[in-house]
Motif scaffolding. Sequence first.
Motif, mmCIF file in Angstrom:
data_model
loop_
_atom_site.group_PDB
_atom_site.id
_atom_site.type_symbol
_atom_site.label_atom_id
_atom_site.label_comp_id
_atom_site.label_asym_id
_atom_site.label_seq_id
_atom_site.Cartn_x
_atom_site.Cartn_y
_atom_site.Cartn_z
ATOM 1 N N SER A 203 0.957 -1.337 -0.054
ATOM 2 C CA SER A 203 -0.062 -0.101 0.078
ATOM 3 C C SER A 203 0.883 1.153 -0.085
ATOM 4 C CB SER A 203 -1.029 -0.170 1.147
ATOM 5 O OG SER A 203 0.073 0.303 2.429
ATOM 6 N N GLY A 204 2.065 1.166 0.415
ATOM 7 C CA GLY A 204 3.185 2.210 0.586
ATOM 8 C C GLY A 204 3.019 2.731 1.856
ATOM 9 N N ASP A 205 2.261 2.622 2.724
ATOM 10 C CA ASP A 205 2.235 3.229 3.997
ATOM 11 C C ASP A 205 2.854 2.020 5.002
ATOM 12 O OD1 ASP A 205 1.883 4.229 6.729
ATOM 13 O OD2 ASP A 205 -0.390 3.961 6.689
ATOM 14 N N PRO A 206 4.107 2.428 5.572
ATOM 15 C CA PRO A 206 4.773 1.401 6.411
ATOM 16 C C PRO A 206 4.479 1.507 8.054
ATOM 17 C CG PRO A 206 6.043 3.723 6.273
ATOM 18 C CD PRO A 206 4.859 3.616 5.571
ATOM 19 N N THR A 207 3.284 2.125 8.356
ATOM 20 C CA THR A 207 2.907 2.020 9.560
ATOM 21 C C THR A 207 2.440 0.514 10.021
ATOM 22 O OG1 THR A 207 1.928 4.227 9.297
ATOM 23 C CG2 THR A 207 1.033 2.824 11.230
ATOM 24 N N PRO A 208 3.029 -0.062 11.098
ATOM 25 C CA PRO A 208 2.712 -1.432 11.722
ATOM 26 C C PRO A 208 1.265 -1.507 12.055
ATOM 27 C CG PRO A 208 4.684 -0.321 12.687
ATOM 28 C CD PRO A 208 3.983 0.791 12.020
ATOM 29 N N SER A 209 0.986 -2.624 11.726
ATOM 30 C CA SER A 209 -0.626 -2.899 12.119
ATOM 31 C C SER A 209 -0.343 -3.623 13.584
ATOM 32 C CB SER A 209 -1.091 -3.877 10.922
ATOM 33 O OG SER A 209 -0.505 -5.158 11.076
ATOM 34 N N VAL A 230 16.038 -10.527 18.541
ATOM 35 C CA VAL A 230 15.253 -9.928 17.459
ATOM 36 C C VAL A 230 15.684 -8.316 17.665
ATOM 37 C CG1 VAL A 230 13.125 -9.647 16.461
ATOM 38 C CG2 VAL A 230 13.350 -11.547 17.595
ATOM 39 N N HIS A 231 16.437 -7.896 16.752
ATOM 40 C CA HIS A 231 17.121 -6.708 16.779
ATOM 41 C C HIS A 231 15.943 -5.503 16.528
ATOM 42 C CE1 HIS A 231 20.822 -7.527 18.058
ATOM 43 N NE2 HIS A 231 21.510 -7.934 16.902
ATOM 44 N N ASP A 232 15.304 -6.047 15.570
ATOM 45 C CA ASP A 232 14.288 -5.029 15.039
ATOM 46 C C ASP A 232 13.345 -5.645 13.981
ATOM 47 O OD1 ASP A 232 12.717 -2.650 14.521
ATOM 48 O OD2 ASP A 232 14.477 -1.554 13.922
ATOM 49 N N HIS A 233 12.166 -4.942 13.829
ATOM 50 C CA HIS A 233 11.295 -5.455 12.771
ATOM 51 C C HIS A 233 11.076 -4.245 11.845
ATOM 52 C CE1 HIS A 233 7.310 -7.639 11.257
ATOM 53 N NE2 HIS A 233 8.009 -7.245 10.267
ATOM 54 N N ILE A 234 11.498 -4.182 10.629
ATOM 55 C CA ILE A 234 11.581 -3.067 9.817
ATOM 56 C C ILE A 234 10.395 -3.192 8.680
ATOM 57 C CG2 ILE A 234 12.701 -1.647 8.268
ATOM 58 C CD1 ILE A 234 15.463 -3.044 9.427
ATOM 59 N N GLY A 240 8.404 5.170 2.438
ATOM 60 C CA GLY A 240 9.413 5.271 3.536
ATOM 61 C C GLY A 240 9.491 3.906 4.171
ATOM 62 N N PHE A 241 9.757 3.956 5.712
ATOM 63 C CA PHE A 241 10.004 2.904 6.468
ATOM 64 C C PHE A 241 9.579 2.985 8.053
ATOM 65 C CE2 PHE A 241 14.056 4.800 7.285
ATOM 66 C CZ PHE A 241 14.086 4.544 8.588
ATOM 67 N N ALA A 242 9.447 2.007 8.376
ATOM 68 C CA ALA A 242 9.128 2.106 9.684
ATOM 69 C C ALA A 242 9.919 1.169 10.889
ATOM 70 C CB ALA A 242 7.696 1.982 10.358
ATOM 71 N N SER A 243 10.509 1.480 11.743
ATOM 72 C CA SER A 243 11.280 0.607 12.553
ATOM 73 C C SER A 243 10.376 0.528 14.005
ATOM 74 C CB SER A 243 12.595 1.355 12.986
ATOM 75 O OG SER A 243 13.141 0.757 14.220
ATOM 76 N N LEU A 247 10.058 2.883 17.313
ATOM 77 C CA LEU A 247 8.850 3.508 17.308
ATOM 78 C C LEU A 247 8.429 3.217 19.002
ATOM 79 C CD1 LEU A 247 6.887 2.699 14.327
ATOM 80 C CD2 LEU A 247 7.554 4.996 15.175
ATOM 81 N N LEU A 248 9.503 2.044 19.617
ATOM 82 C CA LEU A 248 9.324 1.691 21.062
ATOM 83 C C LEU A 248 8.267 0.808 21.083
ATOM 84 C CD1 LEU A 248 10.090 5.050 23.104
ATOM 85 C CD2 LEU A 248 11.522 3.307 22.230
ATOM 86 N N LEU A 249 7.856 -0.008 19.960
ATOM 87 C CA LEU A 249 6.676 -0.991 19.979
ATOM 88 C C LEU A 249 7.456 -2.264 20.448
ATOM 89 C CD1 LEU A 249 5.134 0.145 16.668
ATOM 90 C CD2 LEU A 249 4.448 0.476 18.841
#
Length: 250
Positions: A203-209, A230-234, A240-243, A247-249
Amino acid sequence: MASDEHDERGFFGERPPSPIKREAAQEKPHYLGHRERLRERFSAAGGDNLADYELLELLLFRLIPRSDTKPAAKALLARFGTLAEVLGAPVNLLQEVKGVGPAVALDLKVITAAARRMARGEISGREVLSSWNQVLDYCRAAMAFEEREHFRILFLDKKNVLIADEVQQTGTVDHTPVYPREVIKRALELSATAIILVHNHPSGDPTPSRADIDMTKTIIDIAKPLGISVHDHIIIGKNGFASMKGLLLI
């Protein structure tokens, strides 16, 4: 008979060349000068000083050797938006653009594969956490313009050096099935001590669900007792991208 043959040879030998053909042979296609000037600009200043359509023209010079490539370059950008999106577009959609046939579309995908291989080379054999920008560049090049979701895992050794990069699952336009135990099983097979999870949002939107966050926490819970970090989930999107860590998730 000999006289007839002589007359025939003389007839064809004495015919003056067609003025139209002579003129065509002397006149060079208008785009040849443009190609040379564009090459000179690239040679003098590099690609950063060229517009997307000009850089795409340079790529198309070799793929379409006897034609003006500017219309095709501009048509591709009008259809897909940016040079990165052109190179990331699937072959069937590339061929829908006027001037782009099967051979040109395939050659563009070869260029894409080479660019991805080069980006991967920037992180191979290196301590990944100190090369984070290169990791993001590679993930964007590999996944940002995919039409379906891909779930990728970067497996790291105890020094956080990349030892494997695998696409574990491919899903639909908005969902990829992920099996946390399979993720950890593969990490153990490779003797990985850390992993980075990556997937794309077409979709283009990297916001985590919410599902993305829950799945990641499940993997962390299974991995931790086994000594796997698990260092991160990108999450990669066209915009763009979301880490999740950023995001402290997680």
